[in-house]
Design an enzyme around this catalytic site. Structure first.
Site, PDB file in Angstrom:
ATOM      1  N   GLY A 208      -3.828 -59.096  33.336  1.00 37.97           N
ATOM      2  CA  GLY A 208      -4.578 -58.565  32.187  1.00 37.97           C
ATOM      3  C   GLY A 208      -6.063 -58.765  32.385  1.00 37.97           C
ATOM      4  O   GLY A 208      -6.527 -59.003  33.502  1.00 37.97           O
ATOM      5  N   ASN A 209      -6.834 -58.646  31.330  1.00 40.29           N
ATOM      6  CA  ASN A 209      -8.270 -58.927  31.414  1.00 40.29           C
ATOM      7  C   ASN A 209      -8.746 -59.496  30.083  1.00 40.29           C
ATOM      8  O   ASN A 209      -7.977 -59.589  29.130  1.00 40.29           O
ATOM      9  CB  ASN A 209      -9.058 -57.673  31.834  1.00 40.29           C
TER      10      ASN A 209
END
Ligand code: CTP
Length: 396
Positions: A208-209
């Site tokens: 993810g980020n």
């Protein structure tokens, strides 16, 4: 600007600043508005219903029934209004708004209202800074209500700080702007994406980020406030929104976002891709949890579809807006993306600018179109959302 013909319900709650409503009511009428007033019982200790009734040239409501036992219809009153203003709004009424406690006539009118709601809080500085008040203001905002922040100055307690009710002249200009803004995107459909995407590695892990989703949610709130119908497609985010002309759809992966976007893309007038879409996803998603049997683990990644790029290819009437988050050669990369993805406009944030980017509540942007560029200073994400939508409004 004027409020000619606008129907306004003024809800007054029990704070010392209630007396200022005498002046506001006079100004609202001068500006052409029709005003009906609802007061809580404690508000009547601070300002007289008779004065307000005389100034507003209307009956003032304080209860579900009058002295002669005639019933006051809160639904009819709520539906009559073009706007409901609650000023001054005490910490107590704010808490009722955020949690739906409907124990008086004012709250019954508020909860029946379908019109925009504007809230002007006023309280002592320590109360205004209390975590519950901060949280409740955020909740009220997430309902799509507009907050007129309390001002700094001398308070009834003798202390000096933030908590004073905004001046009647400030409240009046916010209402005028609310009415002029409410029409600027009316009849327009917006598609906005927000947040990160999560790409599963196995049933418990993902790539993810750090995108919080706040920028996209603020854009959705502001577009809705200006009368747009908004479809907000968000990856995993803690942000909340419940405004009535926003449809919130949750997705997890880039592929899911792609599928959801193209359910709606054809029918929208403006599309803003503020989501931080993962560029790559694991080629194989393990069906069982990966055990740590090996000393090294390699995960093979494959490129995700470029949602914005595909939107650019399929573009017809849509005004298409992309975002670029860069760490080097920022302007050159943003301009190149603008052309490559066939966009009408790109919003650049540089991670080299302090206060800009993902996890912050502030942002610093630069906007490019094929013909021009404009720089903005560091601002809250709410203010940045306004700048972006002002720019789009200019171009449409
Ligand atoms: N974007 C998208 N689909 C992707 C990747 C990005 O729609 N698979 C969109 C983002 O929502 C953003 C814009 O493309 O509006 C730019 O994203 P960014 O990651 O900065 O650019 P990329 O095109 O992915 O290029 P690069 O990662 O090489 O900088």
């Amino acid at each position: 600007m004027s409020l000619q013909g606008k129907k306004i319900i003024l809800g007054i709650t029990g704070g010392i600043a209630a007396y200022k409503m005498n002046f506001l009511v006079r100004d609202l009428l001068k500006s052409g508005a029709e005003v009906k007033i609802v007061m809580t019982k404690s508000a009547t200790d601070f300002v007289s219903a008779l004065t307000l009734s005389t100034l507003s040239k209307n009956k003032v409501y304080t209860n579900f029934y009058d002295e002669n036992k005639t019933w006051n219809n809160h639904v009819e009153l709520a539906l009559w209004a073009d706007l409901m203003l609650i000023a001054p709004c005490t910490a107590n009424t704010l808490a009722k708004i955020s949690s739906g406690i409907c124990d008086n006539f004012l709250m019954a009118v508020y909860m029946s209202a379908k019109c925009p709601v504007v809230i002007a809080p006023a309280m002592d500085l320590d109360m205004y800074a209390h975590p519950t008040v901060i949280r409740n203001l955020q909740t009220a905002e997430s309902f799509g209500h507009q907050i007129i922040p309390a001002e700094f100055g001398e308070l009834a307690s003798g202390l000096v700080g933030q908590g004073r009710l905004a001046e009647p002249s400030t409240i009046l200009s916010v209402l005028e702007k609310q009415f002029s803004d409410a029409e600027s995107f009316s009849g327009k459909k917006f598609l906005i994406t927000a947040g990160p995407t999560y790409e599963n590695i196995d049933p418990v892990r993902f790539i993810g980020n750090h995108s919080s989703g706040k920028m996209g949610f603020d854009l959705a709130k502001e577009a809705a406030r200006r009368g747009a119908e908004v479809i907000l497609i968000s990856g995993p985010s803690a942000e909340k929104i419940a405004a009535k002309n926003i449809t919130l759809l949750h997705v997890t992966s880039a592929q899911e976002m792609f599928d959801e976007v193209f359910q709606y893309y054809e029918i929208v007038d403006v599309a803003i891709m503020s989501a931080a879409v993962a560029d790559y996803a694991p080629k194989v998603k393990a069906t069982e949890k990966i055990k740590k049997n090996e000393s090294e683990l390699t995960i093979e990644l494959i490129k995700n579809k470029d949602i914005l790029g595909t939107m650019g290819e399929k573009k017809s009437k849509q005004f298409l807006v992309g975002f670029a988050l860069e760490t080097q050669n920022e302007e050159q990369n943003a301009k190149e993306k603008l052309i490559r993805k066939n966009l009408d406009m790109i919003v650049l944030n540089s991670l080299r600018d302090e206060g800009a980017g993902f996890a912050n509540t502030t942002n610093k942007i630069k906007i490019f179109t094929p013909a021009e560029e404009r720089s903005f200073s560091l601002k809250s994400k709410e203010a940045v959302a306004k700048d972006i939508l002002d720019f789009i409004e200019e171009k449409l």
